[in-house]
Scaffold this motif. Structure first.
Motif, PDB file in Angstrom:
ATOM      1  N   ASN A  77     -12.252   2.053   3.581  1.00  0.00           N
ATOM      2  CA  ASN A  77     -11.568   1.071   2.927  1.00  0.00           C
ATOM      3  C   ASN A  77     -11.906   0.215   2.091  1.00  0.00           C
TER       4      ASN A  77
ATOM      5  N   GLY B  89      -4.164  -0.967   4.901  1.00  0.00           N
ATOM      6  CA  GLY B  89      -5.035  -0.801   3.794  1.00  0.00           C
ATOM      7  C   GLY B  89      -5.109   0.747   3.101  1.00  0.00           C
TER       8      GLY B  89
ATOM      9  N   SER C 227      -7.307   4.022   2.427  1.00  0.00           N
ATOM     10  CA  SER C 227      -8.575   4.341   2.448  1.00  0.00           C
ATOM     11  C   SER C 227      -8.853   5.789   2.065  1.00  0.00           C
TER      12      SER C 227
ATOM     13  N   SER D  96      -6.835  -5.411   1.171  1.00  0.00           N
ATOM     14  CA  SER D  96      -6.111  -5.404   2.577  1.00  0.00           C
ATOM     15  C   SER D  96      -5.621  -6.865   2.958  1.00  0.00           C
TER      16      SER D  96
ATOM     17  N   HIS E  82       0.626  -1.301  -0.129  1.00  0.00           N
ATOM     18  CA  HIS E  82      -0.200   0.009  -0.109  1.00  0.00           C
ATOM     19  C   HIS E  82       0.782   1.195  -0.120  1.00  0.00           C
TER      20      HIS E  82
END
Length: 639
Positions: A251, A172, A174, A256, A40
């Protein structure tokens, strides 16, 4: 020299770019079938960006990096424990940096779908690497950059002994909506158990977020699908504030994943014959340190420099290990210390090593030098005469810093307008007039309009703030005091207001949350001690300088004095003091003192005004400084 790099992640791609820049023939082999998009975002400090800038043709500004201004640490009930500025940290989306690095390659120099199988040897040295798809590559040297579960490392040194997975992390990207003037790394951490959540702006409308948790919590949940992962995160963080829940709501849990965090002891060497390891393949620290990506790039840069400095591959590899090992072993230990604090927060202070981004525990401490002469300086943040004295203090430190120690004490010049003992000044408009007179007489930037537009009711709040700052760091406290004076005298900012005190604290690297806490008691107590000492010595004039050396009678200079008088007084106490003649260059002076008038610049460098003006114009033309006006006067400020 022909170089084969095994692994096309950030470490391998960066290493290839650096080596190609130095004229080596490089091919990178990546296990995956296409450009890696897994992952990420991460934090990287300025060292990493600077290495990329210095070893590539592209400017680091082209790298998609989001500057992170502050770190904020809170409890789930929103209690603020730490709030501090970050000097040189950036958040970068992994896919953006990978794509940036890949742009330096073509299909001949970056090959996908090549999963390491084994090495072929000629004697002790590796002759070729063979991949599972049947492709092989011969080379002079081989660089393993294939990550924490490195097959290259296993081929060289056998299986790796990892530490147990005690902490897991969900990561993650978002949706993000900026709600502050700063880009903030916000972290919430439980005081009772190993559980935290944090988020960092990665772009203008996205943040990378993480949930770290004691791996034992997972036994009560079945986390197999994205929906189950979402439920798990919401359940774990149900006591956390609304902004955390908003991040979770924004998210996409399909992208994830749960990261099993572990590390291993530093290897006794990073190479065997003509094969060497870099990045996570060579060393692995726990994620608490935020050092992984920066260390990978530093590895690549240092290894490139070592190969360029000697014809011997073995010597270059040994030099590389020697230059990197101390820092890396510190990061490994730091990660373990942070993990222990995280898992048992009730046993440790939240201040501990909670912020490796700025922690200096693992840095060598500068040895304090015993100085023969102490100058006790009574001042006040709103004292205009003390503002006039600033250039003289700066010059003293440039020329006699080896001999003098300056102790700062607050004078409490203005308790309130009802309790101000000065017949010349009885109200704010009188102060405004005095400041205007001083600007005309001393030719320094000072704007008395603050007393007409937003007058201060007391000088006690900034005095207390300074004493609270001293409890954190005496050097930063002096910088803080200077910044408060700049805000007041030049920028017309009311330094009674907490918002301005906080801005100054963050600018100077102080923890604003701790400052606010200490202003409520310890700062007040220390300020009272300063007032008592001033009263005992009958000090009513600011500035006042008291010169003291063991075995000699002290001497007091009250009010503004010339530099020559102060210098002569120093030489009375330290007759053998040698004036420092190795003054900074003009550019370095602005790194040391970020703003100066033309007159002050000339004074500090001991040059005439025409020479000073020429140097200032040169720095301005180079884009290093800019001119700022305060009414009809101006000063130069570093950019």
């Amino acid at each position: 020299m022909k170089v084969t790099i095994i692994g096309g992640g950030i470490a391998g791609l960066a290493q290839g770019i650096f080596l190609k820049k130095n004229g080596h023939e490089v091919t990178v082999f990546e296990r995956t079938s296409e450009v890696q998009t897994r992952g990420h975002a991460f934090l990287m400090n300025g060292d990493g960006l600077n290495h990329l800038k210095s070893f590539t043709d592209k400017n680091s500004k082209d790298i998609p990096a989001k500057k992170v201004d502050l770190f904020s640490f809170k409890r789930p009930n929103n209690e603020q424990l730490i709030k501090i500025g970050l000097d040189d940290w950036y958040c970068i989306k992994r896919v953006d940096l990978i794509n940036y690095l890949v742009s330096f390659y073509n299909s001949d120099t970056l090959k996908f779908g090549c999963d390491f199988s084994h090495f072929e040897y000629e004697g002790e040295k590796v002759k070729a690497v063979v991949f599972k798809n049947g492709i092989s590559a011969e080379s002079d040297i081989f660089i393993g950059a294939d990550g924490s579960n490195s097959a290259t490392r296993k081929a060289l040194f056998g299986p790796t002994t990892y530490t147990p997975v005690e902490v897991k992390e969900v990561v993650g990207i978002s949706a993000y909506s900026k709600s502050s003037e700063y880009n903030i790394f916000q972290k919430f951490q439980s005081a009772q158990m190993g559980l935290s959540c944090g988020f960092i702006p990665a772009t203008d409308n996205e943040c990378v977020w993480f949930m770290q948790y004691d791996s034992r919590f997972e036994k009560d949940y079945n986390v197999q699908s994205p929906e189950q992962l979402k439920e798990f995160c919401h359940a774990m963080l149900k006591e956390f504030p609304e902004e955390v829940k908003n991040v979770l709501d924004g998210n996409n849990f399909d992208t994830s994943y749960i990261w099993n965090t572990h590390d291993f002891d530093l290897l006794p060497t990073f190479h065997k014959e003509n094969v060497v390891l870099i990045g996570d393949a060579a060393h692995l620290a726990l994620p608490f340190t935020s050092s992984g990506t920066t260390n990978a790039i530093k590895d690549a840069a240092v290894l490139t420099e070592c190969l360029a400095s000697t014809q011997s591959i073995q010597m270059a590899f040994a030099m590389y290990y020697d230059q990197r090992s101390n820092e890396l072993v510190n990061h490994i230990q730091q990660g373990r210390d942070l993990k222990q604090i995280f898992l048992e927060p009730d046993k440790y202070s939240e201040r501990g090593f909670i912020l490796p981004l700025i922690s200096d525990k693992y840095k060598a401490k500068k040895k304090a030098i015993e100085k023969p002469l102490t100058i006790t300086y009574f001042t006040d943040p709103i004292c205009s005469s003390c503002w006039v004295l600033q250039p003289l203090l700066r010059k003293l430190l440039l020329e006699y810093d080896d001999y003098i120690k300056i102790d700062y004490h607050m004078g409490g010049l203005l308790p309130s307008w009802e309790n101000f003992d000065d017949k010349r000044i009885t109200k704010p408009t009188d102060a405004a007039q005095l400041w205007e007179e001083i600007r005309g007489k001393e030719k320094i930037p000072i704007d008395g309009d603050i007393w007409l537009e937003d007058p201060l009711m007391s000088s006690y709040p900034p005095c207390i703030a300074f004493k609270a700052a001293q409890l954190q760091d005496k050097d930063k406290a002096i910088f803080f005091l200077r910044r408060l004076k700049e805000m007041l005298f030049m920028e017309k900012k009311n330094i009674n207001n907490w918002e301005n005190l906080e801005r100054a604290a963050l600018f100077c690297g102080l923890d604003a949350a701790l400052l606010q806490k200490n202003m409520k008691k310890e700062g007040i107590d220390d300020f009272k001690k300063d007032l008592a000492k001033a009263n005992e010595l009958n000090i009513r004039v600011f500035p006042t300088l008291i010169f003291e050396r063991k075995g000699m009678e002290s001497e007091i200079l009250k009010g503004l004095k010339t530099y020559e008088i102060i210098e002569q007084t120093i030489l009375k106490y330290v007759p053998d003091a040698k004036k420092n003649i190795n003054l900074p260059t003009p550019a370095d002076l602005f790194k040391l003192y970020n703003n100066m008038t033309e007159k002050e610049f000339a004074f500090l460098l001991s040059i005439d005004q025409p020479a000073a003006d020429a140097e200032l114009e040169k720095l301005n033309h180079q884009g290093l400084i800019q001119k700022v006006s305060v009414k009809e006067l101006a000063y130069w400020q570093s950019v």
